[in-house]
Design a protein around this motif. Structure first.
Motif, mmCIF file in Angstrom:
data_model
loop_
_atom_site.group_PDB
_atom_site.id
_atom_site.type_symbol
_atom_site.label_atom_id
_atom_site.label_comp_id
_atom_site.label_asym_id
_atom_site.label_seq_id
_atom_site.Cartn_x
_atom_site.Cartn_y
_atom_site.Cartn_z
ATOM 1 N N LEU A 1 1.044 -1.168 -0.174
ATOM 2 C CA LEU A 1 0.250 -0.004 0.192
ATOM 3 C C LEU A 1 0.613 1.054 0.016
ATOM 4 O O LEU A 1 1.927 1.534 0.925
ATOM 5 C CB LEU A 1 -1.268 -0.345 1.366
ATOM 6 C CG LEU A 1 -1.961 1.341 0.960
ATOM 7 C CD1 LEU A 1 -2.593 1.408 0.131
ATOM 8 C CD2 LEU A 1 -2.808 0.884 2.431
ATOM 9 N N LEU A 2 1.257 1.857 -1.095
ATOM 10 C CA LEU A 2 1.830 2.810 -1.125
ATOM 11 C C LEU A 2 1.817 3.909 -0.168
ATOM 12 O O LEU A 2 0.309 4.634 -0.057
ATOM 13 C CB LEU A 2 2.022 3.967 -2.895
ATOM 14 C CG LEU A 2 2.483 2.501 -4.172
ATOM 15 C CD1 LEU A 2 2.428 3.141 -5.046
ATOM 16 C CD2 LEU A 2 3.450 2.306 -3.568
ATOM 17 N N ASN A 3 2.918 4.416 -0.159
ATOM 18 C CA ASN A 3 3.053 5.260 1.109
ATOM 19 C C ASN A 3 1.750 7.236 0.259
ATOM 20 O O ASN A 3 2.862 6.894 -0.330
ATOM 21 C CB ASN A 3 4.517 5.823 1.649
ATOM 22 C CG ASN A 3 4.680 7.508 2.289
ATOM 23 O OD1 ASN A 3 4.439 8.904 1.381
ATOM 24 N ND2 ASN A 3 4.442 7.141 3.164
ATOM 25 N N GLY A 4 0.855 7.637 1.176
ATOM 26 C CA GLY A 4 -0.268 8.336 0.200
ATOM 27 C C GLY A 4 -1.218 8.299 -0.246
ATOM 28 O O GLY A 4 -1.513 8.856 -1.280
ATOM 29 N N ALA A 5 -1.080 6.468 -0.855
ATOM 30 C CA ALA A 5 -2.115 6.293 -1.633
ATOM 31 C C ALA A 5 -3.395 5.879 -1.352
ATOM 32 O O ALA A 5 -3.649 6.206 0.313
ATOM 33 C CB ALA A 5 -1.741 4.866 -2.555
ATOM 34 N N ASN A 6 -4.516 6.392 -2.705
ATOM 35 C CA ASN A 6 -6.230 6.861 -1.788
ATOM 36 C C ASN A 6 -6.563 5.302 -1.934
ATOM 37 O O ASN A 6 -7.844 5.504 -1.909
ATOM 38 C CB ASN A 6 -6.437 7.850 -1.886
ATOM 39 C CG ASN A 6 -6.455 8.120 -3.516
ATOM 40 O OD1 ASN A 6 -6.150 7.549 -4.129
ATOM 41 N ND2 ASN A 6 -7.196 9.318 -3.921
ATOM 42 N N TRP A 7 -5.793 4.810 -2.680
ATOM 43 C CA TRP A 7 -6.765 3.370 -2.602
ATOM 44 C C TRP A 7 -7.788 3.206 -1.545
ATOM 45 O O TRP A 7 -9.187 2.432 -2.615
ATOM 46 C CB TRP A 7 -5.730 1.870 -2.835
ATOM 47 C CG TRP A 7 -4.136 2.538 -3.716
ATOM 48 C CD1 TRP A 7 -4.357 3.263 -4.810
ATOM 49 C CD2 TRP A 7 -3.605 1.645 -4.096
ATOM 50 N NE1 TRP A 7 -2.776 3.403 -5.299
ATOM 51 C CE2 TRP A 7 -2.474 2.312 -4.523
ATOM 52 C CE3 TRP A 7 -3.295 0.503 -2.838
ATOM 53 C CZ2 TRP A 7 -1.148 1.362 -5.095
ATOM 54 C CZ3 TRP A 7 -1.646 -0.851 -3.111
ATOM 55 C CH2 TRP A 7 -0.986 0.134 -4.141
ATOM 56 N N GLN A 8 -7.853 3.055 -0.400
ATOM 57 C CA GLN A 8 -8.673 2.285 0.562
ATOM 58 C C GLN A 8 -10.325 3.744 0.041
ATOM 59 O O GLN A 8 -11.583 2.744 0.633
ATOM 60 C CB GLN A 8 -8.773 2.661 2.055
ATOM 61 C CG GLN A 8 -7.548 1.959 2.318
ATOM 62 C CD GLN A 8 -6.437 3.118 1.986
ATOM 63 O OE1 GLN A 8 -5.712 3.711 1.537
ATOM 64 N NE2 GLN A 8 -5.274 2.746 3.097
ATOM 65 N N HIS A 9 -9.847 4.464 -0.460
ATOM 66 C CA HIS A 9 -11.002 5.682 -0.634
ATOM 67 C C HIS A 9 -12.168 5.971 -2.220
ATOM 68 O O HIS A 9 -12.397 6.802 -2.554
ATOM 69 C CB HIS A 9 -10.382 7.088 0.262
ATOM 70 C CG HIS A 9 -10.155 7.058 1.517
ATOM 71 N ND1 HIS A 9 -10.524 6.968 2.066
ATOM 72 C CD2 HIS A 9 -8.683 7.260 2.002
ATOM 73 C CE1 HIS A 9 -10.304 7.269 3.433
ATOM 74 N NE2 HIS A 9 -8.499 7.031 2.624
ATOM 75 N N SER A 10 -11.390 5.014 -2.893
ATOM 76 C CA SER A 10 -11.362 4.589 -3.899
ATOM 77 C C SER A 10 -12.727 4.164 -4.230
ATOM 78 O O SER A 10 -13.070 2.693 -4.296
ATOM 79 C CB SER A 10 -10.307 4.097 -5.272
ATOM 80 O OG SER A 10 -10.762 4.127 -6.438
#
Length: 299
Positions: free
Chosen positions: A238-247
């Motif tokens: 889970l990349l630093n600063g990624a917003n995948w959880q909120h996509s």
């Protein structure tokens, strides 16, 4: 000082393995490079190269002297560096970074160069293993890479942050069991020749799952985009600063708790002895703060 110049030429020949290619780098003729290397060998009292055709490869004596010459030139460069104010940073530094670090690192370095006009930082992108090799060889002063299990006595490692491994699936995916999700869809795999890909492969074995490989890429964001398009699922950091959880297009599933915490560590690798440690230490500190801020903003 001719010997210092000859030693710099020696490093160029050692890097390229050719007098002609080294000549282009140091802006000399091939004949001048050959003369300098003969002169250096005479001064040091030993042959340094195995000369074969157009190649000039280091022999055992040359390989033994290579780190010593690098260290000597670092010390010489440190002596030549002007003494400025106590907080002034100056000089040339070469820093590598994996793709996921490059954006944040570029912003940090850009700010440093504005604050310190005498500072020249050159950034290079690449794969973690390649960048680490360049640090060990002295071609880079430091690199922001994924941590490796093997540690070299000649280098120093500073962990900056960790990225947990997660299952990334399309929003339409049913079920919450990561094992079922991984085995029920085409698997989009990260490059197994790289440190992250090898770690992912080990995690899959610990999970005891057999995935259906569909493709393999060395680009995390591209893999995530393919997941958005419902091509398959992936196991990724889970990349630093990624917003995948909120996509709205994605689901992010944590790995089973019985595996314990699983993450990849990202940090700065540098040579233990080099003339620009004050600069790399400042880059490390500022980049670390920026990564922590970026990671916190993703929660």
């Amino acid at each position: 000082m001719s010997t210092i110049r000859f030693m710099r030429t020696f490093l160029a020949v050692a890097h390229h393995g050719s007098f002609s290619e080294a000549a282009e780098q140091v802006a000399l003729t091939q004949a001048a490079v050959s003369f300098q290397m003969r002169s250096l060998e005479t001064e040091l009292g030993r042959e340094l190269f195995d000369r074969s055709g157009r190649l000039a490869l280091l022999n055992a004596a040359g390989r033994e002297l290579l780190p010593e010459i690098k260290h000597l030139l670092d010390l010489y460069d440190r002596l030549r560096r002007p003494r400025g104010a106590a907080d002034e940073l100056a000089g040339s530094v070469s820093v590598g970074a994996i793709v996921s670090c490059m954006g944040t690192l570029s912003k940090v370095v850009s700010g440093m160069k504005r604050d310190h006009p005498g500072l020249d930082v050159r950034l290079f992108s690449g794969k973690a293993s390649e960048l680490a090799g360049k640090v060990e060889a002295g071609d880079l002063d430091a690199a922001f890479v994924v941590e490796a299990g093997r540690k070299m006595a000649s280098t120093r490692w500073t962990t900056l942050y960790e990225e947990p491994l997660v299952v990334v699936a399309p929003a339409s995916t049913r079920g919450d069991d990561p094992r079922t999700v991984l085995t029920s869809h085409p698997f989009l795999r990260f490059d197994r020749t790289q440190r992250t890909g090898l770690q992912i492969d080990r995690v899959l074995r610990r999970l005891g799952v057999s995935v259906h490989d569909f493709l393999e890429l060395n680009a995390i964001e591209t893999l995530v985009e393919l997941v958005r398009q419902e091509v398959g699922v992936a196991l990724l950091p889970l990349l630093n600063g990624a917003n995948w959880q909120h996509s709205a297009d994605l689901r992010v599933l944590a790995l089973p708790g019985d595996l314990g915490p699983i993450a990849r560590a990202v940090g700065m690798l540098e040579r233990r002895e080099h003339a620009r440690q004050a600069v790399t230490a400042e880059i490390c500190a500022l980049a670390g703060a920026a990564f922590r801020k970026r990671g916190g903003s993703a929660d």
